[in-house]
Scaffold this motif. Structure first.
Motif, PDB file in Angstrom:
ATOM      1  N   SER A 242     -61.380 -94.340 111.583  1.00 28.67           N
ATOM      2  CA  SER A 242     -62.757 -93.692 111.755  1.00 28.67           C
ATOM      3  C   SER A 242     -63.802 -94.671 110.332  1.00 28.67           C
ATOM      4  O   SER A 242     -63.206 -94.801 110.116  1.00 28.67           O
ATOM      5  CB  SER A 242     -62.270 -92.122 111.350  1.00 28.67           C
ATOM      6  OG  SER A 242     -61.842 -92.659 109.563  1.00 28.67           O
ATOM      7  N   TYR A 243     -64.796 -94.892 111.213  1.00 30.16           N
ATOM      8  CA  TYR A 243     -65.531 -95.170 110.885  1.00 30.16           C
ATOM      9  C   TYR A 243     -65.993 -94.240 109.400  1.00 30.16           C
ATOM     10  O   TYR A 243     -67.233 -93.126 109.498  1.00 30.16           O
ATOM     11  CB  TYR A 243     -67.127 -96.414 111.035  1.00 30.16           C
ATOM     12  CG  TYR A 243     -65.295 -97.265 111.936  1.00 30.16           C
ATOM     13  CD1 TYR A 243     -65.704 -98.149 111.325  1.00 30.16           C
ATOM     14  CD2 TYR A 243     -65.757 -97.349 112.897  1.00 30.16           C
ATOM     15  CE1 TYR A 243     -65.029 -99.746 111.783  1.00 30.16           C
ATOM     16  CE2 TYR A 243     -65.740 -98.419 113.357  1.00 30.16           C
ATOM     17  CZ  TYR A 243     -64.818 -99.306 113.005  1.00 30.16           C
ATOM     18  OH  TYR A 243     -64.341-100.345 114.033  1.00 30.16           O
ATOM     19  N   GLY A 244     -66.124 -93.929 107.978  1.00 31.98           N
ATOM     20  CA  GLY A 244     -66.869 -93.120 107.581  1.00 31.98           C
ATOM     21  C   GLY A 244     -66.147 -91.524 108.006  1.00 31.98           C
ATOM     22  O   GLY A 244     -64.911 -91.329 108.266  1.00 31.98           O
ATOM     23  N   ASP A 245     -67.032 -91.029 108.313  1.00 30.67           N
ATOM     24  CA  ASP A 245     -67.122 -89.908 109.343  1.00 30.67           C
ATOM     25  C   ASP A 245     -66.578 -89.750 110.273  1.00 30.67           C
ATOM     26  O   ASP A 245     -66.216 -88.266 111.016  1.00 30.67           O
ATOM     27  CB  ASP A 245     -67.970 -88.286 108.557  1.00 30.67           C
ATOM     28  CG  ASP A 245     -67.864 -87.986 106.905  1.00 30.67           C
ATOM     29  OD1 ASP A 245     -66.307 -88.080 106.199  1.00 30.67           O
ATOM     30  OD2 ASP A 245     -69.378 -87.885 106.875  1.00 30.67           O
ATOM     31  N   VAL A 246     -66.775 -90.910 110.953  1.00 32.97           N
ATOM     32  CA  VAL A 246     -67.098 -90.955 112.469  1.00 32.97           C
ATOM     33  C   VAL A 246     -65.543 -91.022 112.949  1.00 32.97           C
ATOM     34  O   VAL A 246     -65.006 -92.431 112.888  1.00 32.97           O
ATOM     35  CB  VAL A 246     -68.018 -91.582 113.339  1.00 32.97           C
ATOM     36  CG1 VAL A 246     -67.925 -91.561 114.551  1.00 32.97           C
ATOM     37  CG2 VAL A 246     -68.914 -91.494 112.496  1.00 32.97           C
ATOM     38  N   PRO A 247     -64.717 -90.239 113.515  1.00 36.34           N
ATOM     39  CA  PRO A 247     -63.471 -90.617 114.480  1.00 36.34           C
ATOM     40  C   PRO A 247     -63.857 -91.743 116.040  1.00 36.34           C
ATOM     41  O   PRO A 247     -64.550 -91.720 116.629  1.00 36.34           O
ATOM     42  CB  PRO A 247     -62.969 -89.204 114.048  1.00 36.34           C
ATOM     43  CG  PRO A 247     -63.747 -88.943 114.556  1.00 36.34           C
ATOM     44  CD  PRO A 247     -64.991 -88.903 114.285  1.00 36.34           C
ATOM     45  N   VAL A 248     -63.079 -92.502 115.450  1.00 35.92           N
ATOM     46  CA  VAL A 248     -62.930 -94.145 116.705  1.00 35.92           C
ATOM     47  C   VAL A 248     -61.583 -93.568 117.948  1.00 35.92           C
ATOM     48  O   VAL A 248     -61.514 -93.565 118.801  1.00 35.92           O
ATOM     49  CB  VAL A 248     -63.796 -95.199 116.513  1.00 35.92           C
ATOM     50  CG1 VAL A 248     -65.370 -95.401 116.334  1.00 35.92           C
ATOM     51  CG2 VAL A 248     -62.591 -96.189 115.756  1.00 35.92           C
ATOM     52  N   LEU A 249     -60.478 -93.634 116.279  1.00 35.67           N
ATOM     53  CA  LEU A 249     -59.488 -93.295 117.274  1.00 35.67           C
ATOM     54  C   LEU A 249     -58.226 -92.333 116.860  1.00 35.67           C
ATOM     55  O   LEU A 249     -58.629 -91.998 115.304  1.00 35.67           O
ATOM     56  CB  LEU A 249     -58.029 -94.509 116.909  1.00 35.67           C
ATOM     57  CG  LEU A 249     -59.046 -95.427 117.515  1.00 35.67           C
ATOM     58  CD1 LEU A 249     -57.680 -97.544 117.147  1.00 35.67           C
ATOM     59  CD2 LEU A 249     -58.941 -96.144 119.408  1.00 35.67           C
TER      60      LEU A 249
END
Lengths: 245, 220
Positions: free
Chosen positions: A13-20
């Protein structure tokens, strides 16, 4: 089945944003897997995590039975065994075609200059670009640059190849020449993981298709099955949209 | 004082040439040393290790926050104290210039490295290169090419700055010219001559910088 690539529970994740989100995938030796999905679904990030050039926060990756270590220096040795082709080619602009193909051969594999050049010559002949060895990347068309980038990766004698949207940055008339090289590779039995929107390529070359959406692997299916009757609603929607035009 | 007497300049040429030699030599050493040290500092600033990055940032910001003349003074008194023996004005000035210029060059190099596309780093890494190999073989060559004009421009500024060494009684070109001007009482001749020499050399440097930057644009 002999697994060439094992990916287990990959999350990032980038910070709080999950990408995988908890992605797992096994790729057998000689298998061709196409990853598709809407843009922003995490496909590119996923494929870049396979050789560790994008660090993941959780999960395990093994290449040819060997764990990809988190220490950068140790990971480099395993990365050298996997070829990678990028959307924007990423040839080194300050080097000629020949130097591009030889750089990692010489400095990573410690091949002699002659050995590296011989390897390059053989591969350039295969893609029909022997006359371009002294050219700089900026003097080549996009299709030529991408074929050189594939040669540069193949020169390392990789056990597997990763492609991150290899034709997305190309003019339509150049897509064919790059796909032709990839098809030939697939027929020769190269293990390949390909992120692409080219469904024609998927149908022609892929053993299985992975459908990703919102950082998740939604569906993994055999190619014919995937196109005939996708299991998930999201994949159905995606296919109807992408195949409509 | 009557007319413009060129013979004063001609008579003083050997003395002036010696001063010019010091200015040019100092510029050359400060450029080479500053680039080498600046490169290390730039890599440290970009490194994953926080403390290393912070130390490098302190170095750069520290040196850039003080005027060069103060640095020259400091080192003149400080270096002998640190080494426990006198080193002479010339050596203390050399060290001061190299360290001062390194702060500026490191910023130029860092900007150059950051301007290289992330994809280039990734391509280098994907091929199995280590971090330092990627820097040496892929990133730096591109960064230095991009930054060559700026580095030459910095060299021109540096050359002009060598006139500050008068504060520790070294005879650079400017100081030599003003010594002749005062002893011969020929201020106009000498200062016009000095201006012409600076103008010629710095214009040559600037032209080189422009050449480099237009070459670069043509190559891409």
């Amino acid at each position: 089945m002999v697994e060439m690539i094992r990916i287990n529970g990959l999350s990032k994740s980038y910070g709080d944003v999950p990408v995988l989100k908890n992605c797992s995938l096994d790729v057998a030796r000689g298998e061709v897997v196409v990853i598709c999905g809407p843009s922003g679904s995490g496909k590119s990030t996923f494929v870049k995590c396979i050789n560790g050039i994008e660090p993941a926060q959780a999960g395990r990756i093994a290449i040819d039975g060997e764990d990809l270590p988190s220490k950068p220096a140790a990971a480099a040795r395993i990365r050298a065994r996997i070829g990678m082709v990028f959307q924007h080619f990423e040839l080194y602009p300050h080097l000629t075609v020949m130097e591009n193909i030889c750089l990692a051969q010489i400095h990573v594999l410690k091949r002699s200059r002659e050995e590296a050049k011989a390897k390059a010559h053989g591969l350039l002949r295969r893609v029909g670009l022997t006359d371009k060895e002294a050219a700089y990347p900026s003097q080549l068309s996009g299709g030529q640059q991408q074929r050189i980038a594939i040669v540069r990766a193949l020169a390392m004698d990789p056990v597997a190849m990763l492609f991150d949207e290899p034709t997305s940055a190309l003019d339509p008339e150049m897509i064919g020449e790059v796909l032709a090289v990839m098809l030939e590779l697939a027929r020769e039995g190269m293990t390949m993981v390909v992120v692409t929107h080219e469904m024609g390529f998927a149908k022609a070359a892929a053993d299985r298709v992975v459908f990703m959406d919102c950082g998740e692997i939604v569906e993994i299916a055999e190619t014919a099955r995937f196109f005939a009757e996708p299991a998930s609603e999201r994949a159905r929607l995606f296919l109807s949209r992408i195949l409509a035009h | 004082m009557s007319g413009f007497d060129v013979s004063v300049i001609l008579d003083a040429l050997p003395f002036l040439a010696k001063g010019l030699g010091l200015s040019l030599g100092l510029t050359a050493i400060a450029m080479v040393g500053g680039l080498a040290l600046g490169l290390i500092i730039a890599i440290a600033r970009l490194s994953r290790f926080r403390t290393l990055g912070t130390l490098a940032a302190l170095y750069v910001n520290g040196f850039r926050a003080v005027p060069l003349i103060l640095v020259i003074f400091w080192f003149y008194f400080l270096v002998p104290l640190l080494l426990g023996r006198p080193v002479g004005a010339l050596y203390s000035v050399l060290i001061a210039f190299v360290m001062f210029e390194a702060a500026y060059y490191s910023e130029i190099i860092r900007a150059g490295m950051k301007s290289v596309r992330p994809g280039q780093w990734q391509a280098a890494q994907a091929s199995g290169m280590t971090y330092l190999q990627a820097i040496r073989l892929v990133v730096l060559p591109q960064a230095l090419r991009k930054m060559a004009p700026l580095m030459v421009t910095q060299g021109v500024v540096l050359f002009q700055d060598t006139s500050l060494v008068y504060v520790v009684s070294l005879h650079d070109f400017m100081t030599s010219a003003s010594i002749v001007a005062n002893t011969q009482n020929r201020i106009v001749e000498l200062y016009v001559f000095a201006a012409l020499v600076y103008f010629a050399l710095c214009t040559a440097g600037s032209t080189l910088a422009q050449r480099l930057s237009s070459n670069r644009q043509r190559a891409h």
